[in-house]
Design an enzyme around this catalytic site. Structure first.
Site, short mmCIF file in Angstrom:
data_model
loop_
_atom_site.label_atom_id
_atom_site.label_comp_id
_atom_site.label_asym_id
_atom_site.label_seq_id
_atom_site.Cartn_x
_atom_site.Cartn_y
_atom_site.Cartn_z
N ILE A 182 -11.69 -5.94 -4.56
CA ILE A 182 -12.87 -6.92 -4.11
C ILE A 182 -14.19 -6.24 -3.71
O ILE A 182 -15.31 -6.65 -3.61
CB ILE A 182 -12.45 -7.80 -3.23
N ASP A 183 -13.93 -5.02 -3.25
CA ASP A 183 -15.24 -4.20 -2.59
C ASP A 183 -16.24 -3.44 -3.65
O ASP A 183 -17.27 -3.14 -3.53
CB ASP A 183 -14.67 -3.06 -1.94
N GLY A 229 -6.43 -0.06 -7.02
CA GLY A 229 -7.65 0.46 -6.54
C GLY A 229 -7.55 2.28 -6.75
O GLY A 229 -6.83 2.46 -7.39
N ASP A 230 -8.51 2.76 -6.14
CA ASP A 230 -8.48 4.11 -6.46
C ASP A 230 -7.24 4.87 -5.84
O ASP A 230 -6.86 5.81 -6.58
CB ASP A 230 -9.89 4.73 -5.59
N ARG A 254 -10.17 -13.05 -0.43
CA ARG A 254 -9.44 -12.42 -1.39
C ARG A 254 -8.15 -12.87 -1.73
O ARG A 254 -7.52 -12.37 -2.83
CB ARG A 254 -9.31 -10.82 -1.03
N GLU A 312 -17.96 -4.82 7.18
CA GLU A 312 -16.71 -4.36 8.01
C GLU A 312 -16.94 -2.76 8.30
O GLU A 312 -16.57 -2.32 9.45
CB GLU A 312 -15.23 -4.56 7.79
N MET A 360 -15.60 -8.45 4.55
CA MET A 360 -14.64 -7.17 3.84
C MET A 360 -15.83 -6.13 3.26
O MET A 360 -16.66 -6.69 2.65
CB MET A 360 -13.55 -7.27 3.20
N ARG A 380 0.91 -1.27 -0.11
CA ARG A 380 -0.06 -0.02 -0.13
C ARG A 380 0.91 1.13 -0.07
O ARG A 380 2.04 1.32 0.43
CB ARG A 380 -0.92 0.06 1.35
N GLY A 381 0.29 2.34 -0.58
CA GLY A 381 1.09 3.67 -0.39
C GLY A 381 1.67 4.05 -1.83
O GLY A 381 2.17 3.25 -2.35
O1 F6P Z 1 -10.13 -2.49 -0.54
C1 F6P Z 1 -10.09 -3.74 -0.33
C2 F6P Z 1 -9.99 -4.42 0.98
O2 F6P Z 1 -9.94 -5.83 0.92
C3 F6P Z 1 -11.16 -4.00 2.03
O3 F6P Z 1 -12.48 -4.74 1.94
C4 F6P Z 1 -10.64 -3.93 3.24
O4 F6P Z 1 -10.79 -3.41 4.26
C5 F6P Z 1 -9.16 -3.75 2.99
O5 F6P Z 1 -8.98 -4.28 1.61
C6 F6P Z 1 -7.90 -4.46 4.01
O6 F6P Z 1 -6.86 -4.49 3.39
P1 F6P Z 1 -5.47 -4.44 4.13
O7 F6P Z 1 -5.64 -5.05 5.43
O8 F6P Z 1 -4.59 -5.36 3.19
O9 F6P Z 1 -5.33 -3.01 4.15
#
Ligand code: F6P
Length: 440
Positions: free
Chosen positions: A209-210, A179-180, A365, A309, A253, A154-155
């Protein structure tokens, strides 16, 4: 209202090179009444939406169709390609990587493709991540596994450093799968590319997946993830029916959007309640969720609850807010809170209960894509390659109303896709569960 300027797609320059696919396209023209590349896709799909614009049909806002072009921008023999996967895992990432590599190599004859490791940090020298050479042999069976062979993180990283890496490796096309947050990062990369006067195409394949990317039918991996989620709902239902006062509680999720919770519930048709971020709910009081659940357990002897969640965050008091590396707000744990409150409420009411809690979490996922998602991923990869080879940039490829289209990145991150509390999906959920329209 979305207008022409929102849908305009950027191109690096005129397409002067005959595509290796031109012959196949020419054959298609004789059997089809329209040439794919000229046939724009209407943005509006109802008469009333189109009608309020008061424009003649040929001036209605429209999207550029995806697909191969007869003439392309990049010379395949001289083209170098980079691929990166970013953000959380999603079924189908390996399918997209494989689809990109096979299409580039086998159909366009591109010979040099590299993968950047572990998301955007793979571009940054101090992380010491070597690029991975990608060939048809390397990607042959990667779709059998979940995850991504490139790794992910991430990031965002400094876009100047990312473009330095692209220049160093003489990359002409960068595919970003994410994603976004990833798409926003890609837009920063495009900005720096522009400032340096470089001709590098950046094309995105949206992933989550969302299913919360707007203006597209569905994001890849969503269908697989929601299918996996049905296993937990089924297990919760079995547990709930097998114990006195059984309550099966499943947390799924879905940070801002409850699509996984809604569709997996519909697929199993076993749940009595679905709680999603888009529909606030009261917990306490005669018409609150807890009292309704108590009556249900007393009437029928068991109940199944599915909670996304991101639902009911306003009820979580002991929670340290903060953001993850993608800038997403860290959520409080609604599942554990509900487990405690449901148990306490039934105990207080002297209702015998056995609350069973399921949190499949990442398990939905990290699996390989199902056949539907695999096919979708492959077609997205094809569309992405066609778009990039034709010099399109700052676009994502996606399917909208069953057509592959090019959507400007700015539009794709302009808002989120949500379950509409007044829309037909949520109405189906209310019908299937029998839960009240509102817990007030
Ligand atoms: O955005 C996708 C997703 O799977 C969300 O449903 C979930 O909140 C999040 O990623 C969790 O991802 P991580 O724990 O890897 O940051």
């Amino acid at each position: 209202m979305i207008g022409h300027e929102d849908l305009a797609v950027r191109t690096l320059g005129p397409c002067r090179i005959d595509s290796p696919l031109a012959e196949r396209l020419a054959a298609r023209e004789t059997t089809q009444h329209s040439v794919v590349e000229d046939d724009r896709i209407l943005f509006d799909d109802t008469l009333s939406m189109a009608g309020v614009r008061g424009l003649p049909v040929d001036q209605l806002p429209s999207l550029e169709p995806g697909g191969p072009r007869k003439r392309i921008y990049f010379d395949p023999a001289k083209t170098r390609v980079g691929i990166v996967t970013c953000g959380g895992l999603c079924p189908g990432l390996n399918d997209v990587i494989r689809g990109l590599v096979l299409e580039l190599c086998r159909h366009y004859g591109v010979r040099r493709i590299v993968g950047f490791r572990n998301g955007y940090r793979g571009f940054i020298p101090h992380y010491g991540e070597d690029v991975v050479d990608l060939s048809p042999e390397v990607v042959q069976h990667i779709d059998d596994e979940g995850g991504t062979i490139l790794g992910t993180s991430r990031g965002m990283q400094d876009p100047e450093d990312i473009v330095d890496a692209l220049e160093r490796l003489a990359i002409n096309i960068l595919f970003v799968i994410g994603g976004d947050g990833t798409i926003r990062g890609a837009m920063e990369v495009v900005r720096v590319i522009g400032e340096r006067g470089l001709k590098i195409a950046v094309v995105g394949v949206p992933k989550t997946i969302d299913n919360d990317i707007p203006y597209i039918d569905q994001s890849f991996g969503f269908q697989t993830a929601m299918s996996e989620a049905t296993k937990s709902i089924h297990a919760a239902s079995v547990e709930a029916r097998s114990a006195p006062g059984g309550v099966g509680l499943v947390k799924l999720m879905g940070r801002h959007s409850g699509f996984i919770a809604c569709y997996s519930t519909l697929a199993k048709d076993d749940a009595d309640y679905v709680l999603i971020p888009e529909v606030p709910f009261a917990l306490k009081g005669e018409h609150g969720f807890l009292e309704h659940l108590r009556r249900r357990v007393e009437d029928r002897g068991h109940a199944v609850v599915v909670v996304a969640e991101g639902a009911g965050q306003e009820h979580i008091e002991e929670h340290e807010p903060g953001r993850d590396a993608s800038g997403n707000v860290r959520l409080g744990d609604i599942g554990r809170l509900l487990r405690r409150l449901v148990t306490e409420h039934l105990d207080d009411a002297k209702v015998e209960n056995n609350v069973r809690y399921f949190d499949p979490s990442y398990a939905i996922r990290s699996v390989p894509a199902n056949p539907y998602d695999s096919a979708y991923c492959l077609r997205l990869a094809h569309a992405a390659v066609h778009a990039a080879m034709a010099g399109r940039t700052e676009v994502i490829v996606a399917r909208r109303r069953r057509r592959f289209v090019h959507i400007p990145m700015a539009l794709a991150v302009s808002r989120r896709n949500h379950v509409d509390p007044l829309g037909d999906l949520w109405m189906s959920v209310l019908e299937a569960t029998g839960q009240p329209v509102r817990f007030a």
